[in-house]
Design a protein around this motif. Structure first.
Motif, PDB file in Angstrom:
ATOM      1  N   ARG A 157     -35.481   9.598 -19.573  1.00  0.00           N
ATOM      2  CA  ARG A 157     -36.295  10.813 -19.379  1.00  0.00           C
ATOM      3  C   ARG A 157     -37.548  10.760 -20.246  1.00  0.00           C
ATOM      4  N   LEU A 158     -37.401  10.288 -21.482  1.00  0.00           N
ATOM      5  CA  LEU A 158     -38.558  10.169 -22.372  1.00  0.00           C
ATOM      6  C   LEU A 158     -39.568   9.169 -21.797  1.00  0.00           C
ATOM      7  N   SER A 159     -39.106   8.032 -21.315  1.00  0.00           N
ATOM      8  CA  SER A 159     -40.020   7.049 -20.704  1.00  0.00           C
ATOM      9  C   SER A 159     -40.722   7.651 -19.487  1.00  0.00           C
ATOM     10  N   GLY A 160     -39.984   8.388 -18.666  1.00  0.00           N
ATOM     11  CA  GLY A 160     -40.591   9.041 -17.507  1.00  0.00           C
ATOM     12  C   GLY A 160     -41.656  10.036 -17.919  1.00  0.00           C
ATOM     13  N   TRP A 161     -41.353  10.829 -18.954  1.00  0.00           N
ATOM     14  CA  TRP A 161     -42.334  11.795 -19.445  1.00  0.00           C
ATOM     15  C   TRP A 161     -43.577  11.060 -19.928  1.00  0.00           C
ATOM     16  N   MET A 162     -43.393   9.980 -20.676  1.00  0.00           N
ATOM     17  CA  MET A 162     -44.529   9.213 -21.185  1.00  0.00           C
ATOM     18  C   MET A 162     -45.367   8.657 -20.036  1.00  0.00           C
ATOM     19  N   GLN A 163     -44.719   8.141 -19.008  1.00  0.00           N
ATOM     20  CA  GLN A 163     -45.448   7.605 -17.852  1.00  0.00           C
ATOM     21  C   GLN A 163     -46.310   8.673 -17.198  1.00  0.00           C
ATOM     22  N   ASP A 164     -45.784   9.889 -17.120  1.00  0.00           N
ATOM     23  CA  ASP A 164     -46.471  10.972 -16.417  1.00  0.00           C
ATOM     24  C   ASP A 164     -47.497  11.721 -17.267  1.00  0.00           C
ATOM     25  N   HIS A 165     -47.384  11.663 -18.598  1.00  0.00           N
ATOM     26  CA  HIS A 165     -48.181  12.539 -19.450  1.00  0.00           C
ATOM     27  C   HIS A 165     -49.046  11.843 -20.497  1.00  0.00           C
ATOM     28  N   PRO A 169     -30.015  12.940 -29.706  1.00  0.00           N
ATOM     29  CA  PRO A 169     -30.180  11.894 -30.713  1.00  0.00           C
ATOM     30  C   PRO A 169     -28.833  11.272 -31.079  1.00  0.00           C
ATOM     31  N   VAL A 170     -28.849   9.961 -31.226  1.00  0.00           N
ATOM     32  CA  VAL A 170     -27.667   9.208 -31.648  1.00  0.00           C
ATOM     33  C   VAL A 170     -28.124   8.171 -32.661  1.00  0.00           C
ATOM     34  N   PRO A 171     -27.201   7.629 -33.464  1.00  0.00           N
ATOM     35  CA  PRO A 171     -27.605   6.587 -34.411  1.00  0.00           C
ATOM     36  C   PRO A 171     -28.136   5.367 -33.673  1.00  0.00           C
ATOM     37  N   ARG A 172     -29.049   4.669 -34.316  1.00  0.00           N
ATOM     38  CA  ARG A 172     -29.506   3.399 -33.764  1.00  0.00           C
ATOM     39  C   ARG A 172     -28.329   2.443 -33.714  1.00  0.00           C
ATOM     40  N   ASP A 173     -28.426   1.354 -33.023  1.00  0.00           N
ATOM     41  CA  ASP A 173     -27.307   0.430 -32.824  1.00  0.00           C
ATOM     42  C   ASP A 173     -26.754  -0.177 -34.105  1.00  0.00           C
ATOM     43  N   SER A 174     -27.567  -0.322 -35.113  1.00  0.00           N
ATOM     44  CA  SER A 174     -27.179  -1.032 -36.324  1.00  0.00           C
ATOM     45  C   SER A 174     -26.259  -0.197 -37.209  1.00  0.00           C
ATOM     46  N   ALA A 175     -25.187  -0.784 -37.678  1.00  0.00           N
ATOM     47  CA  ALA A 175     -24.235  -0.062 -38.535  1.00  0.00           C
ATOM     48  C   ALA A 175     -24.839   0.275 -39.893  1.00  0.00           C
ATOM     49  N   GLY A 176     -25.825  -0.507 -40.348  1.00  0.00           N
ATOM     50  CA  GLY A 176     -26.420  -0.283 -41.663  1.00  0.00           C
ATOM     51  C   GLY A 176     -27.628   0.625 -41.647  1.00  0.00           C
ATOM     52  N   ASP A 177     -27.825   1.358 -40.559  1.00  0.00           N
ATOM     53  CA  ASP A 177     -28.992   2.228 -40.444  1.00  0.00           C
ATOM     54  C   ASP A 177     -28.981   3.321 -41.502  1.00  0.00           C
ATOM     55  N   THR A 178     -30.192   3.709 -41.923  1.00  0.00           N
ATOM     56  CA  THR A 178     -30.329   4.866 -42.799  1.00  0.00           C
ATOM     57  C   THR A 178     -30.278   6.116 -41.922  1.00  0.00           C
ATOM     58  N   PRO A 179     -30.050   7.288 -42.502  1.00  0.00           N
ATOM     59  CA  PRO A 179     -29.963   8.511 -41.701  1.00  0.00           C
ATOM     60  C   PRO A 179     -31.211   8.804 -40.869  1.00  0.00           C
ATOM     61  N   ALA A 180     -32.392   8.349 -41.306  1.00  0.00           N
ATOM     62  CA  ALA A 180     -33.625   8.640 -40.568  1.00  0.00           C
ATOM     63  C   ALA A 180     -33.772   7.779 -39.318  1.00  0.00           C
ATOM     64  N   GLN A 181     -32.925   6.767 -39.175  1.00  0.00           N
ATOM     65  CA  GLN A 181     -33.048   5.861 -38.033  1.00  0.00           C
ATOM     66  C   GLN A 181     -32.167   6.354 -36.889  1.00  0.00           C
ATOM     67  N   TYR A 182     -32.821   6.736 -35.814  1.00  0.00           N
ATOM     68  CA  TYR A 182     -32.097   7.271 -34.661  1.00  0.00           C
ATOM     69  C   TYR A 182     -32.801   6.822 -33.390  1.00  0.00           C
ATOM     70  N   ARG A 183     -32.140   7.035 -32.307  1.00  0.00           N
ATOM     71  CA  ARG A 183     -32.690   6.839 -30.978  1.00  0.00           C
ATOM     72  C   ARG A 183     -32.111   7.963 -30.131  1.00  0.00           C
ATOM     73  N   PHE A 184     -32.232   7.882 -28.825  1.00  0.00           N
ATOM     74  CA  PHE A 184     -31.654   8.889 -27.951  1.00  0.00           C
ATOM     75  C   PHE A 184     -30.660   8.213 -27.008  1.00  0.00           C
ATOM     76  N   ARG A 185     -29.711   8.985 -26.497  1.00  0.00           N
ATOM     77  CA  ARG A 185     -28.785   8.420 -25.507  1.00  0.00           C
ATOM     78  C   ARG A 185     -29.591   7.796 -24.373  1.00  0.00           C
ATOM     79  N   ASP A 186     -29.004   6.833 -23.699  1.00  0.00           N
ATOM     80  CA  ASP A 186     -29.738   6.067 -22.692  1.00  0.00           C
ATOM     81  C   ASP A 186     -30.352   6.947 -21.609  1.00  0.00           C
ATOM     82  N   ASP A 187     -29.635   7.970 -21.147  1.00  0.00           N
ATOM     83  CA  ASP A 187     -30.200   8.851 -20.120  1.00  0.00           C
ATOM     84  C   ASP A 187     -31.422   9.594 -20.667  1.00  0.00           C
ATOM     85  N   GLY A 188     -31.390   9.961 -21.931  1.00  0.00           N
ATOM     86  CA  GLY A 188     -32.529  10.610 -22.565  1.00  0.00           C
ATOM     87  C   GLY A 188     -33.694   9.654 -22.758  1.00  0.00           C
ATOM     88  N   GLU A 189     -33.396   8.417 -23.091  1.00  0.00           N
ATOM     89  CA  GLU A 189     -34.466   7.414 -23.223  1.00  0.00           C
ATOM     90  C   GLU A 189     -35.196   7.247 -21.895  1.00  0.00           C
TER      91      GLU A 189
END
Length: 191
Positions: A124-132, A102-122
């Motif tokens: 992997r997550l998309s691949g998992w979603m496609q398969d499952h 997990p990393v902060p979302r792109d926006s500098a004004g994000d709240t702590p609950a706003q996150y995304r994943f590093r690009d390589d993880g994104e």
């Protein structure tokens, strides 16, 4: 719980809905990017499971809506999880299994609950979603929030965290808080 009465048995409403929905469920990559507003559902594919989530294969995990375009809510086409509640929840539950960071979302004004994943993880997550995961979309107009709310109350999808008394909400939210904390720690390392 109200039941629909069939000729030989009593059918719970969620089972009836799943029976009607079944033929419409396809793998997520096969969902056409529809320009119409409407309702969409995401279900767990046969043979799939999500760590820490009590859900059976074929079970509807999430119900959502789009007032503008169903294509805008196609969760595989998102650049990252920062704009998708479904992706953030799935990623939080799969963070260890997929080694997501997990990393902060792109926006500098994000709240702590706003996150995304590093690009390589994104990826992997998309691949998992496609398969499952499976999905279906239903173009419609009218009072979409009311339709979505009624379906959430009827189906009780475990990844819809509001709109019904979800017994798994606490666990999903705890996993999301864990990711948010990791993203804030990553922000500190990046500063």
């Amino acid at each position: 719980m109200k039941h629909l009465v069939g000729p030989l048995e009593v059918i719970p409403p969620e089972a009836a809905f799943r029976a009607v929905l079944g033929p419409h469920l396809v793998t997520l990559p096969r969902l056409a990017p529809l320009a119409d507003p409407g309702i969409y559902v995401v279900a767990l594919a046969p043979g799939a499971d999500i760590p820490g989530l009590c859900a059976r294969p074929g079970e509807i995990l999430y119900v959502g809506m789009s007032r503008k375009s169903l294509a805008a809510r196609h969760h595989l086409r998102y650049r990252h999880s920062g704009g998708s509640t479904l992706r953030r929840s799935l990623g939080a539950l799969l963070v260890d299994a997929l080694a997501l960071a997990p990393v902060p979302r792109d926006s500098a004004g994000d709240t702590p609950a706003q996150y995304r994943f590093r690009d390589d993880g994104e990826r992997r997550l998309s691949g998992w979603m496609q398969d499952h995961l499976l999905g279906a979309q239903f173009p419609c107009d009218g009072n979409l929030p009311e339709i979505e709310a009624a379906l959430i109350r009827l189906i009780r999808p475990p990844l819809n965290l509001t709109g019904w008394r979800n017994p798994q909400r606490g666990h999903v939210m705890a996993m999301r808080r864990r990711c948010a904390q990791a993203a804030q720690e990553a922000r500190g390392r990046l500063a």
